[in-house]
Design a protein around this motif. Structure first.
Motif, mmCIF file in Angstrom:
data_model
loop_
_atom_site.group_PDB
_atom_site.id
_atom_site.type_symbol
_atom_site.label_atom_id
_atom_site.label_comp_id
_atom_site.label_asym_id
_atom_site.label_seq_id
_atom_site.Cartn_x
_atom_site.Cartn_y
_atom_site.Cartn_z
ATOM 1 N N UNK A 408 12.357 22.749 16.253
ATOM 2 C CA UNK A 408 11.302 23.374 17.059
ATOM 3 C C UNK A 408 11.003 24.791 16.577
ATOM 4 N N UNK A 409 9.722 25.147 16.583
ATOM 5 C CA UNK A 409 9.293 26.481 16.157
ATOM 6 C C UNK A 409 8.637 27.160 17.347
ATOM 7 N N UNK A 410 9.063 28.308 17.634
ATOM 8 C CA UNK A 410 8.493 29.050 18.758
ATOM 9 C C UNK A 410 7.120 29.579 18.374
ATOM 10 N N UNK A 411 6.169 29.388 19.225
ATOM 11 C CA UNK A 411 4.819 29.905 18.992
ATOM 12 C C UNK A 411 4.363 30.687 20.203
ATOM 13 N N UNK A 412 3.434 31.630 19.990
ATOM 14 C CA UNK A 412 2.905 32.376 21.133
ATOM 15 C C UNK A 412 2.157 31.431 22.052
ATOM 16 N N UNK A 413 2.017 31.831 23.294
ATOM 17 C CA UNK A 413 1.277 31.000 24.249
ATOM 18 C C UNK A 413 -0.186 30.961 23.850
ATOM 19 N N UNK A 414 -0.848 29.829 24.120
ATOM 20 C CA UNK A 414 -2.268 29.751 23.803
ATOM 21 C C UNK A 414 -3.088 30.850 24.464
ATOM 22 N N UNK A 415 -2.718 31.217 25.681
ATOM 23 C CA UNK A 415 -3.487 32.251 26.373
ATOM 24 C C UNK A 415 -3.429 33.578 25.633
ATOM 25 N N UNK A 416 -2.223 33.923 25.121
ATOM 26 C CA UNK A 416 -2.084 35.187 24.385
ATOM 27 C C UNK A 416 -2.910 35.139 23.103
ATOM 28 N N UNK A 417 -2.859 34.006 22.412
ATOM 29 C CA UNK A 417 -3.588 33.853 21.151
ATOM 30 C C UNK A 417 -5.100 33.984 21.376
ATOM 31 N N UNK A 418 -5.613 33.227 22.327
ATOM 32 C CA UNK A 418 -7.057 33.249 22.562
ATOM 33 C C UNK A 418 -7.516 34.590 23.126
ATOM 34 N N UNK A 419 -6.637 35.263 23.864
ATOM 35 C CA UNK A 419 -6.987 36.585 24.374
ATOM 36 C C UNK A 419 -7.159 37.579 23.242
ATOM 37 N N UNK A 449 -9.047 38.268 10.187
ATOM 38 C CA UNK A 449 -8.034 38.600 11.208
ATOM 39 C C UNK A 449 -7.984 37.508 12.282
ATOM 40 N N UNK A 450 -9.160 36.984 12.645
ATOM 41 C CA UNK A 450 -9.197 35.914 13.650
ATOM 42 C C UNK A 450 -8.511 34.663 13.119
ATOM 43 N N UNK A 451 -8.678 34.349 11.850
ATOM 44 C CA UNK A 451 -8.010 33.189 11.250
ATOM 45 C C UNK A 451 -6.501 33.335 11.342
ATOM 46 N N UNK A 452 -5.996 34.555 11.121
ATOM 47 C CA UNK A 452 -4.555 34.781 11.236
ATOM 48 C C UNK A 452 -4.077 34.566 12.671
ATOM 49 N N UNK A 453 -4.887 34.967 13.636
ATOM 50 C CA UNK A 453 -4.519 34.736 15.040
ATOM 51 C C UNK A 453 -4.552 33.249 15.375
ATOM 52 N N UNK A 454 -5.530 32.519 14.842
ATOM 53 C CA UNK A 454 -5.605 31.078 15.100
ATOM 54 C C UNK A 454 -4.396 30.343 14.555
ATOM 55 N N UNK A 455 -3.829 30.864 13.483
ATOM 56 C CA UNK A 455 -2.632 30.233 12.913
ATOM 57 C C UNK A 455 -1.441 30.331 13.853
ATOM 58 N N UNK A 456 -1.483 31.290 14.791
ATOM 59 C CA UNK A 456 -0.380 31.466 15.735
ATOM 60 C C UNK A 456 -0.471 30.502 16.917
ATOM 61 N N UNK A 457 -1.614 29.852 17.096
ATOM 62 C CA UNK A 457 -1.750 28.865 18.181
ATOM 63 C C UNK A 457 -2.381 27.600 17.598
ATOM 64 N N UNK A 458 -1.626 26.866 16.789
ATOM 65 C CA UNK A 458 -2.190 25.743 16.023
ATOM 66 C C UNK A 458 -2.663 24.573 16.879
ATOM 67 N N UNK A 459 -2.308 24.536 18.142
ATOM 68 C CA UNK A 459 -2.730 23.406 18.981
ATOM 69 C C UNK A 459 -4.080 23.645 19.651
ATOM 70 N N UNK A 460 -4.603 24.854 19.551
ATOM 71 C CA UNK A 460 -5.853 25.190 20.241
ATOM 72 C C UNK A 460 -7.039 24.871 19.327
ATOM 73 N N UNK A 461 -8.019 24.202 19.903
ATOM 74 C CA UNK A 461 -9.258 23.930 19.201
ATOM 75 C C UNK A 461 -10.331 24.909 19.684
ATOM 76 N N UNK A 462 -11.311 25.145 18.812
ATOM 77 C CA UNK A 462 -12.323 26.150 19.140
ATOM 78 C C UNK A 462 -13.724 25.606 18.854
ATOM 79 N N UNK A 463 -14.660 26.036 19.669
ATOM 80 C CA UNK A 463 -16.088 25.835 19.394
ATOM 81 C C UNK A 463 -16.661 27.143 18.869
ATOM 82 N N UNK A 464 -17.345 27.073 17.741
ATOM 83 C CA UNK A 464 -18.043 28.234 17.179
ATOM 84 C C UNK A 464 -19.530 28.022 17.445
ATOM 85 N N UNK A 465 -20.098 28.854 18.324
ATOM 86 C CA UNK A 465 -21.467 28.647 18.785
ATOM 87 C C UNK A 465 -22.368 29.783 18.299
#
Length: 533
Positions: A408-419, A449-465
């Protein structure tokens, strides 16, 4: 003026008139024998002498002079007399129009005989005199003609090519030169040659007009249509090249070092050849990106290269883009959009053929292939159709039936990442060039920089609008907003974000934040949003 008082002339002038025209009639005569009318032009003055059969004929003569040379003054020394031959009235008007086209010159009607001498007034005067002498008044004959070549300043010769052949017009220094130039034009195989050249005086000294004219005709072989004019010692050209080789050859020939001796280039406007079908492509390889094919203008070539350097950095960009006419409407925007789709691939080619875009190439995984296909199918450039051929390596079968359990690898919470991603976006957003999907450098840095943050929450999907303001065509705004969203997705994928985590959408002006009622509010509505989903 229509009728002037008789002036006092010098004896030499009066003697010359008498010797050339004979004694003529006087105002005291009632019957003239022989019946003569003389018209002499010198500068902007026409002197009339001899007889007219009536005041109406006199007025017709004056009107003919005014019609042919409005700024000419007239000195009238005619007398009304009987004895005119039949048809004298139209012959008198004919002689008046003829005399007005000579500068200097003289026309004498003596009975039914016409005598003409002098110099036609320029090329227009020459054409008018030739036409008149080819259609003499009924019952009259040309008894004497002594015409000098017209004086032409500037000394202008023109050649023109169209689908109907070649036309040569203007002034040339000699009859021998005219014959040689017409023969040379006929030898080029460019169709029928229409000869409208006039032998004239006024050619510049110490200048080989014939060599310069042959040079201009040679350039016509490289044009589909065009004209070349040689005024004294200067050349002006315009036209459209027949093909790419002709386009290059004309521009090389018009360099100062290649011009005939004494000839200078005043200006040249040579349009690129019309190409059909109109083809262009961008090819991406691990070692760099190559742009090749046709572009409509030098500005379009520079814009497409700048977009490629921004989209594919740090890959090197090379190009072999050539100027040509025939591009479909919206070509530059389509080329930039095509490169935005090519960014999604590991290697591949984006090809524009007229108004059709084709994207082929390879991606790293089946998942990336699905994302690339969806992005390509979902946003064709405005006015273009799109097709693709995307391949990916097959998924290898497991080497062992025994499952391997990863630690298991510890990852930041999705809320922290998206914030943190929201904070980055709030700090300045993503800014594009006006009307394009090319990002400014500071926005590219923000997305890294945003790409680096997305790497910290790999389970979160995003819409780019993507969103625009209300200016412009609504359909084009939707297309632009979609292409901008795709450009953002492409850069994030290049930075390592899995393509399957990203969905691009373009909404145009349909979802404004505020009313589009001021420049400031419109700027707020032109935006990119990155939203967790």
């Amino acid at each position: 003026m229509s009728r002037a008082r008789r002036p006092v002339f010098g004896l030499a002038f009066l003697a010359a008139l008498f010797l050339f025209y004979g004694s003529g009639a006087t105002r005291a005569q009632t019957v003239a024998e022989p019946y003569q009318l003389s018209l002499v032009r010198e500068g902007d003055l026409v002197a009339l002498g001899g007889s007219v059969p009536s005041e109406a004929v006199r007025e017709a003569v004056l009107a003919a002079i005014r019609a042919a040379a409005a700024d000419t003054s007239v000195i009238d020394m005619t007398a009304v007399a009987e004895g005119a031959p039949a048809g004298f009235a139209p012959a008198a008007a004919f002689a008046a129009g003829l005399a007005a086209r000579l500068k200097p010159g003289a026309v004498l009607l003596s009975g039914t005989a016409i005598h003409v001498e002098g110099r036609p007034d320029g090329l227009a005067g020459q054409a008018a005199v030739s036409a008149a002498l080819a259609a003499l008044p009924e019952g009259f004959r040309l008894q004497r003609q002594a015409l000098s070549p017209p004086l032409v300043r500037p000394f202008l010769l023109s050649v023109a090519r169209s689908g109907e052949g070649l036309v040569l017009s203007g002034a040339i220094a000699s009859a021998e030169g005219k014959a040689a130039l017409v023969a040379f034009a006929g030898s080029l195989g460019l169709g029928p040659v229409t000869d409208r050249l006039v032998v004239a005086a006024g050619a510049p000294d110490a200048f080989d007009q014939l060599a310069a004219s042959r040079f201009a005709l040679t350039q016509m072989t490289r044009l589909a249509t065009g004209t070349a004019s040689i005024a004294d010692r200067t050349l002006t050209m315009e036209g459209q090249a027949a093909d790419r080789a002709g386009f290059v050859a004309v521009h090389l020939a018009l360099r100062a070092a290649s011009l005939p001796a004494g000839l200078t280039l005043a200006g040249a406007t040579i349009s690129a050849p019309v190409i059909a079908p109109y083809g262009w492509f961008a090819e991406k390889q691990p070692e760099g990106v190559r742009l090749q094919g046709y572009v409509p203008t030098a500005a379009a070539r520079a814009e497409i290269r700048a977009a490629a350097e921004a989209l594919f950095a740090p890959l090197a960009v090379t190009e072999a883009q050539e100027l040509a006419a025939g591009a479909p409407q919206g070509f530059v925007a389509a080329a930039v959009a095509a490169m935005g789709k090519l960014v999604l691939l590991e290697r591949g080619r984006a090809t524009l053929q007229d108004s059709h875009l084709s994207v082929t190439g390879q991606v790293a995984s089946p998942t990336a292939a699905l994302a690339a296909r969806a992005a390509i199918e979902g946003s064709a450039p405005f006015g273009f159709t799109v097709a693709h051929g995307i391949t990916a390596p097959a998924i290898a079968a497991p080497a062992s039936a025994v499952p391997v359990v990863a630690a298991p690898v510890a990852t930041p919470s999705p809320a922290a990442c998206t914030g943190q991603i929201a904070q980055e976006m709030a700090a300045g957003g993503i800014v594009f060039q006006f009307g394009r999907e090319v990002m400014r450098p500071e926005s590219q840095a923000r997305l890294r920089r945003i790409a680096a943050l997305m790497a910290q929450c790999p389970t979160v999907r995003f819409s780019v609008e993507g969103h625009t303001d209300s200016d412009g065509n609504p359909a084009q705004n939707v297309d632009l907003s979609h292409r901008r969203a795709q450009a953002v997705v492409a850069l994030l994928v290049r930075q390592g974000v899995e393509a399957s985590r990203l969905l691009s959408e373009g909404h145009g002006a349909s979802r404004p934040l505020v009313a589009n009622d001021s420049p400031a509010n419109k700027a707020r509505n032109r935006r990119i949003e990155i939203i967790p989903r």
